[in-house]
Design a protein around this motif. Structure first.
Motif, PDB file in Angstrom:
ATOM      1  N   PHE A  16      48.301  51.975  39.263  1.00  0.00           N
ATOM      2  CA  PHE A  16      46.989  51.536  39.747  1.00  0.00           C
ATOM      3  C   PHE A  16      45.967  52.679  39.647  1.00  0.00           C
ATOM      4  O   PHE A  16      44.782  52.448  39.403  1.00  0.00           O
ATOM      5  N   GLN A  17      46.432  53.924  39.762  1.00  0.00           N
ATOM      6  CA  GLN A  17      45.529  55.069  39.584  1.00  0.00           C
ATOM      7  C   GLN A  17      45.026  55.093  38.137  1.00  0.00           C
ATOM      8  O   GLN A  17      43.865  55.465  37.890  1.00  0.00           O
ATOM      9  N   GLY A  65      42.584  34.582  44.831  1.00  0.00           N
ATOM     10  CA  GLY A  65      42.852  33.812  43.606  1.00  0.00           C
ATOM     11  C   GLY A  65      42.071  34.244  42.376  1.00  0.00           C
ATOM     12  O   GLY A  65      42.279  33.713  41.286  1.00  0.00           O
ATOM     13  N   GLY A  66      41.132  35.195  42.537  1.00  0.00           N
ATOM     14  CA  GLY A  66      40.371  35.663  41.373  1.00  0.00           C
ATOM     15  C   GLY A  66      39.580  34.554  40.701  1.00  0.00           C
ATOM     16  O   GLY A  66      39.363  34.557  39.488  1.00  0.00           O
ATOM     17  N   ASP A 103      42.974  41.384  42.204  1.00  0.00           N
ATOM     18  CA  ASP A 103      43.223  42.822  42.404  1.00  0.00           C
ATOM     19  C   ASP A 103      42.215  43.653  41.619  1.00  0.00           C
ATOM     20  O   ASP A 103      41.714  44.672  42.107  1.00  0.00           O
ATOM     21  N   LEU A 104      41.877  43.202  40.393  1.00  0.00           N
ATOM     22  CA  LEU A 104      40.931  43.972  39.569  1.00  0.00           C
ATOM     23  C   LEU A 104      39.535  43.998  40.191  1.00  0.00           C
ATOM     24  O   LEU A 104      38.908  45.053  40.300  1.00  0.00           O
ATOM     25  N   GLY A 126      48.478  42.706  45.118  1.00  0.00           N
ATOM     26  CA  GLY A 126      49.323  41.569  45.431  1.00  0.00           C
ATOM     27  C   GLY A 126      48.609  40.235  45.366  1.00  0.00           C
ATOM     28  O   GLY A 126      49.197  39.191  45.632  1.00  0.00           O
ATOM     29  N   ARG A 127      47.321  40.260  45.013  1.00  0.00           N
ATOM     30  CA  ARG A 127      46.598  38.997  44.858  1.00  0.00           C
ATOM     31  C   ARG A 127      47.117  38.300  43.607  1.00  0.00           C
ATOM     32  O   ARG A 127      47.455  38.947  42.619  1.00  0.00           O
ATOM     33  N   VAL A 128      47.197  36.960  43.662  1.00  0.00           N
ATOM     34  CA  VAL A 128      47.767  36.179  42.554  1.00  0.00           C
ATOM     35  C   VAL A 128      46.719  35.190  42.042  1.00  0.00           C
ATOM     36  O   VAL A 128      46.136  34.449  42.835  1.00  0.00           O
ATOM     37  N   ASP A 129      46.475  35.194  40.713  1.00  0.00           N
ATOM     38  CA  ASP A 129      45.455  34.298  40.132  1.00  0.00           C
ATOM     39  C   ASP A 129      45.735  32.838  40.492  1.00  0.00           C
ATOM     40  O   ASP A 129      46.853  32.356  40.325  1.00  0.00           O
TER      41      ASP A 129
END
Ligand code: HEM
Ligand SMILES: N/N=c1\cc[nH]c2ccccc12
Length: 290
Positions: A16-17, A65-66, A103-104, A126-129
């Motif tokens: 993630f870095q 959910g993005g 997450d993005l 940990g968010r899921v589309d």
């Protein structure tokens, strides 16, 4: 029920870095955007807008959910101007196809804030589309023309206190309003890309005049060419909010601490991270130069 965050099989802080660094380097590269303000403020606004659709009453919307990637949400008139941030993030999403959109979008806001010398923001993946059918309807983002009771009621939908509301609005130290986006203009002079408590200092120290702007919308203007939205100015008109404006104008450290906590709450609203371990705190580019 809350959305369950997904464990990041195999991805760690280092992964993630790398995403953080790609966003941060692109921010430095493309510094001419919006009159040399850069993309930072726009990315922070995107991270707030994708989270600000959350409704705790039915746990709909929010960053999980993005769904900003779908036309219905991206075309919400309240999201006008955020196409710039979305376009900025497209090559990042291609380079790191394993990161979810939720997450993005949230990591991009964290990166921008830290690279603009803001506080360190602990962040959890940990968010899921979600599917297009889960896209929240338009109209969940706030109306800038309103007063203090509107602001208090609006943020009540997320479960924010007066103190958290004032801290969050301190992000209006960044960037600017654009007539073609929101019908509010300015201030070119004071538009900044450094995170400070000056929003609160200006609110208290400037001589504000309510004027109609070129789009026929009322906004507060000062002799120095600064501006405030009616919802900004409401923070000094409402006695309970004003107390926190005065606190943050005097104490930047208190502002940074309270903003960090409220911003994490905003970005994580509606998500159960369970026992997925503690949040990541990323290094800024400057901290890695050595
Ligand atoms: C009462 C709540 C709020 C209202 C009514 C509001 C309204 C607005 C409006 C009208 C703009 C100008 C958009 C444009 O013309 O380009 C703006 C910009 C911005 N907002 Fe807010 N906002 C609110 C809360 C927040 C929060 C909670 C954050 C972040 C924590 C935030 C961060 C920003 C940033 C960084 C910009 C500058 C964007 C740029 O320069 O492109 N705002 N806001
Ligand atoms: N310097 N930027 C701002 C000052 C006051 N209010 C704002 C509202 C939205 C975006 C930027 C500002």
């Amino acid at each position: 029920a809350l959305h369950l965050a997904k464990a990041q099989d195999g991805k760690s802080l280092e992964d993630f870095q790398k995403v953080y660094n790609a966003i941060a380097e692109k921010l430095r590269d493309e510094d001419e955007f919006d009159g040399y303000i850069g993309y930072g403020p726009n990315l922070v606004r995107l991270s707030w807008h994708v989270s600000g659709t959350f409704d705790k009453n039915d746990n709909s919307g929010g960053s999980f959910g993005g769904t900003y990637r779908f036309k219905k949400e991206a075309d919400d008139p309240a999201n006008k101007g955020l196409q710039n941030a979305a376009h900025f993030l497209e090559p990042i999403a291609k380079k790191f196809p394993w990161i979810s959109h939720g997450d993005l979008y949230t990591l991009a806001g964290v990166t921008a804030l830290q690279e603009m010398q803001g506080p360190k923001i602990p962040w959890r993946p940990g968010r899921v589309d979600a599917d297009e059918k889960d896209t929240p309807e338009n109209g969940r983002l706030p109306d800038a023309s309103q007063d203090g009771s509107y602001v208090r009621h609006y943020f009540g939908r997320f479960g924010f206190t007066d103190q958290e509301i004032v801290a969050l609005l301190g992000a209006h130290c960044l960037g600017k309003t654009h007539l073609e986006n929101s019908g509010y203009e300015g201030p070119w002079g004071a538009a900044t890309n450094t995170f400070t408590n000056e929003f609160f200092v200006n609110l208290l120290n400037e001589n504000w005049k309510l004027e109609k702007n070129e789009a026929g919308n009322k906004q507060y203007n000062s002799e120095k060419g600064y501006m405030m939205l009616p919802t900004d100015y409401a923070l000094v008109q409402d006695g309970k909010f004003r107390k926190y404006v005065e606190k943050y104008a005097k104490d930047q450290d208190a502002f940074f601490e309270d903003f960090k906590s409220a911003y994490v709450k905003l970005l994580e609203n509606g998500i159960d991270f369970g026992k997925l371990g503690k949040a990541y705190v990323f290094k800024t580019l400057d901290e890695q130069d050595s």
